[in-house]
Enzyme design. Structure first.
Site, PDB file in Angstrom:
ATOM      1  N   HIS A   1      52.186  27.938  21.661  1.00 11.21           N
ATOM      2  CA  HIS A   1      52.796  28.315  20.380  1.00 11.21           C
ATOM      3  C   HIS A   1      53.210  29.799  20.406  1.00 11.21           C
ATOM      4  O   HIS A   1      54.367  30.134  20.154  1.00 11.21           O
ATOM      5  CB  HIS A   1      51.797  28.057  19.243  1.00 11.21           C
ATOM      6  CG  HIS A   1      52.307  28.419  17.889  1.00 11.21           C
ATOM      7  ND1 HIS A   1      52.809  27.486  17.006  1.00 11.21           N
ATOM      8  CD2 HIS A   1      52.418  29.617  17.256  1.00 11.21           C
ATOM      9  CE1 HIS A   1      53.202  28.100  15.900  1.00 11.21           C
ATOM     10  NE2 HIS A   1      52.976  29.389  16.029  1.00 11.21           N
ATOM     11  N   GLU A   2      52.249  30.654  20.733  1.00 14.46           N
ATOM     12  CA  GLU A   2      52.546  32.095  20.708  1.00 14.46           C
ATOM     13  C   GLU A   2      53.534  32.475  21.817  1.00 14.46           C
ATOM     14  O   GLU A   2      54.324  33.410  21.661  1.00 14.46           O
ATOM     15  CB  GLU A   2      51.263  32.918  20.809  1.00 14.46           C
ATOM     16  CG  GLU A   2      50.235  32.642  19.700  1.00 14.46           C
ATOM     17  CD  GLU A   2      50.780  32.788  18.281  1.00 14.46           C
ATOM     18  OE1 GLU A   2      51.756  33.530  18.069  1.00 14.46           O
ATOM     19  OE2 GLU A   2      50.228  32.124  17.372  1.00 14.46           O
TER      20      GLU A   2
ATOM     21  N   HIS B   1      56.963  32.241  20.436  1.00 15.09           N
ATOM     22  CA  HIS B   1      57.353  33.466  19.718  1.00 15.09           C
ATOM     23  C   HIS B   1      57.713  34.560  20.731  1.00 15.09           C
ATOM     24  O   HIS B   1      58.688  35.296  20.561  1.00 15.09           O
ATOM     25  CB  HIS B   1      56.200  33.963  18.850  1.00 15.09           C
ATOM     26  CG  HIS B   1      55.952  33.153  17.610  1.00 15.09           C
ATOM     27  ND1 HIS B   1      56.906  32.975  16.640  1.00 15.09           N
ATOM     28  CD2 HIS B   1      54.855  32.485  17.164  1.00 15.09           C
ATOM     29  CE1 HIS B   1      56.402  32.237  15.643  1.00 15.09           C
ATOM     30  NE2 HIS B   1      55.153  31.923  15.940  1.00 15.09           N
TER      31      HIS B   1
ATOM     32  N   GLU C   1      59.488  30.667  13.833  1.00 12.16           N
ATOM     33  CA  GLU C   1      58.533  29.558  13.935  1.00 12.16           C
ATOM     34  C   GLU C   1      59.166  28.364  14.657  1.00 12.16           C
ATOM     35  O   GLU C   1      58.481  27.590  15.322  1.00 12.16           O
ATOM     36  CB  GLU C   1      58.061  29.176  12.526  1.00 12.16           C
ATOM     37  CG  GLU C   1      56.787  28.372  12.463  1.00 12.16           C
ATOM     38  CD  GLU C   1      55.550  29.096  13.016  1.00 12.16           C
ATOM     39  OE1 GLU C   1      55.572  30.337  13.167  1.00 12.16           O
ATOM     40  OE2 GLU C   1      54.573  28.401  13.323  1.00 12.16           O
TER      41      GLU C   1
END
Ligand code: ZN
Length: 502
Positions: free
Chosen positions: A265-266, A269, A295
């Protein structure tokens, strides 16, 4: 005499330096700072924040911006200069409308309410947080009034996170999603025993988990010459500049809480930030288009890629060789199914893809009811319980796992939750276009080749930084405006297959 645009760039670069320096201090606060540093760090962040704000809204910036607007009139809409001036004008108008006192009050209240929230959550006692909630609502209302809005107060708060998106547009989107998710969830739960995720309870060594997470991040294309992975209680990603993008992850002892998904997820980003060109650095354009578009990248890499069947065909053998004893007798398909099991639960950050957006709807509806006076702070737990039963079919949770689970409501203004669902929706809309452009995508993912996907995203999304609003970007990249349909099709297809729904 230098052109106004050049002088404007110099001033904006200083504003950006102050903000990024504050970001380094915030990163340190969440990762390595000893507890005793809290008080001094708050003062340091307060000073940097004030200096950045004062410099940005100063008479000098305003004059330079006006002169630069004259200089770039007639320039191409997409050009760096025209975009810089347009976005700076939008930011400056918003920052000017928010009185400095109100911003300072929000910062002070946020610091105090953060500790009230922690205590209330520890004791699972809403009454300890209720005054903070009231304060968050009041400050949010004042900010909305200061920013100004025509229809709904939430419109003004959305303007801070999602330029161009309105409350009624978000409501319509949530309505479409809800109408598709609730029947899908019912069908899935009728066949809950078709997916077994017990393998996720096996214990996995945390050190090896972290090494594997970092390996996957690199494999996706995250550049460790320009970034790091560290640990923190609440994972996040923060960019200091094109040459230094940090993300954090968390790790626990089992595959169910493995660091892998939080890292993917990170990393999403981080890839976005690492992909924004250096030519936009030290300007307001060196960032994602919006919270929701940012996101969309974390969701795309974590879910659309990281929970896909081709991805697990690639990663399972790697995982199995890292944990041979724990994963013996399993295959990629079994693991793919396990990480996609749908199970309504109380906690948003643990939610599966089908129920996740329902968690956001609960918060979005409560925020609007609070802002528009239909709900009092004291009634939040009651409203929460009713929605949890209605949407997730679960009995009332303890408040610690209910309205006290997220830190968000200790910080004013409200209005950031909608970005999570926008991110899911945008990720699916982008992926629909990507699949048209890269027909071989699944084969590439199954071979662990993520370059073509990353190149596509860099060339069409990351390259623009913050030049365009979410809808301008989507129109340009996918040829249509924000739509719930691609996500609904994605979810119905994926979970229809997993649970063998007819
Ligand atoms: Zn995120």
């Amino acid at each position: 005499m230098t052109a106004a645009i050049q002088q404007l760039r110099e001033t904006l670069a200083e504003v950006d330096d102050l903000k990024r320096a504050a970001a380094v201090l915030e990163w340190d606060l969440e990762t390595y700072m000893p507890p005793g540093g809290v008080e001094d760090r708050a003062a340091q962040l307060g000073t940097l924040g004030r200096l950045a704000h004062e410099l940005f809204v100063s008479e000098r910036t305003r004059r330079l911006l006006e002169a630069a607007e004259a200089e770039v009139a007639g320039d191409d809409f997409d050009s760096d200069d025209a975009s810089l001036v347009r976005v700076t004008r939008r930011d400056l108008d918003l920052d000017t409308r928010l009185p400095a006192d109100l911003v300072a009050e929000a910062a002070r209240a946020g610091a105090a309410n953060r500790s009230h929230w922690q205590l209330a959550r520890e004791r699972s006692d809403w009454s300890l947080f209720e005054p903070s909630m009231r304060q968050t609502v009041e400050i949010s209302r004042s900010m909305a009034a200061a920013i100004g809005y025509e229809g709904r107060p939430y419109d003004a708060l959305l303007a801070l996170n999602e330029p161009g998106v309105t409350t009624s547009q978000a409501e319509a989107l949530f309505g479409e999603l809800r109408a598709a998710i609730l029947p899908l969830l019912r069908d899935v739960l009728d066949r809950a025993d078709r997916v077994d995720d017990s393998v996720l309870d096996r214990e996995l060594d945390t050190g090896r988990q972290l090494a594997l997470s970092l390996e996957v991040a690199q494999r996706f294309g995250f550049d460790l010459e320009r970034g790091r992975q560290d640990l923190s209680a609440h994972p996040f990603c923060v960019p200091f500049g094109p040459g230094d993008v940090r993300f954090t992850t968390r790790v626990r002892g089992t595959a169910r809480d493995s660091s892998l998904f939080s890292s993917m997820h990170e990393t999403g980003h981080g890839l976005y930030n690492q992909g924004i060109p250096r030519s936009l650095a030290r300007t307001p354009l060196w960032d994602g288009a919006s919270g929701g578009v940012h996101e969309s990248q974390s969701r795309l890499w974590e879910n659309v890629v990281g929970r896909s069947r081709p991805f697990w065909n690639y990663l399972f053998p790697v995982l199995q060789s890292a944990f041979p004893a724990q994963l013996s007798g399993l295959d990629a398909e079994a693991y793919y199914r396990a990480v996609n099991r749908v199970r309504p639960s109380y906690v948003r950050v643990d939610a599966d893809e089908v129920t996740y957006n329902l968690h956001i709807m609960i918060r979005f509806e409560i925020e609007n009811d609070l802002l528009e006076g239909r709900l009092e702070a004291s009634q939040v737990p009651e409203a929460w319980d009713a929605k949890v039963e209605n949407y997730l079919g679960l009995p009332p949770p303890p408040v610690a796992d209910g309205p006290l689970q997220d830190i968000h409501w200790s910080q004013a203004p409200m209005g950031s939750f909608a970005s999570y669902t926008l991110g899911n929706v945008i990720s699916a809309q982008l992926m629909e276009t990507i699949r048209g452009d890269i027909p071989a995508l699944d084969g590439q993912l199954a071979a662990g080749e993520f370059g073509p996907l990353l190149d596509w995203l860099r060339a069409r999304v990351y390259i623009h930084g913050r030049k365009f609003t979410p809808s301008e970007l989507l129109e340009r990249v996918t040829g249509r405006s924000l739509s719930a349909t691609p996500w609904i099709t994605y979810a119905q297809t994926k979970f229809g297959d997993l649970y063998a729904l007819d």
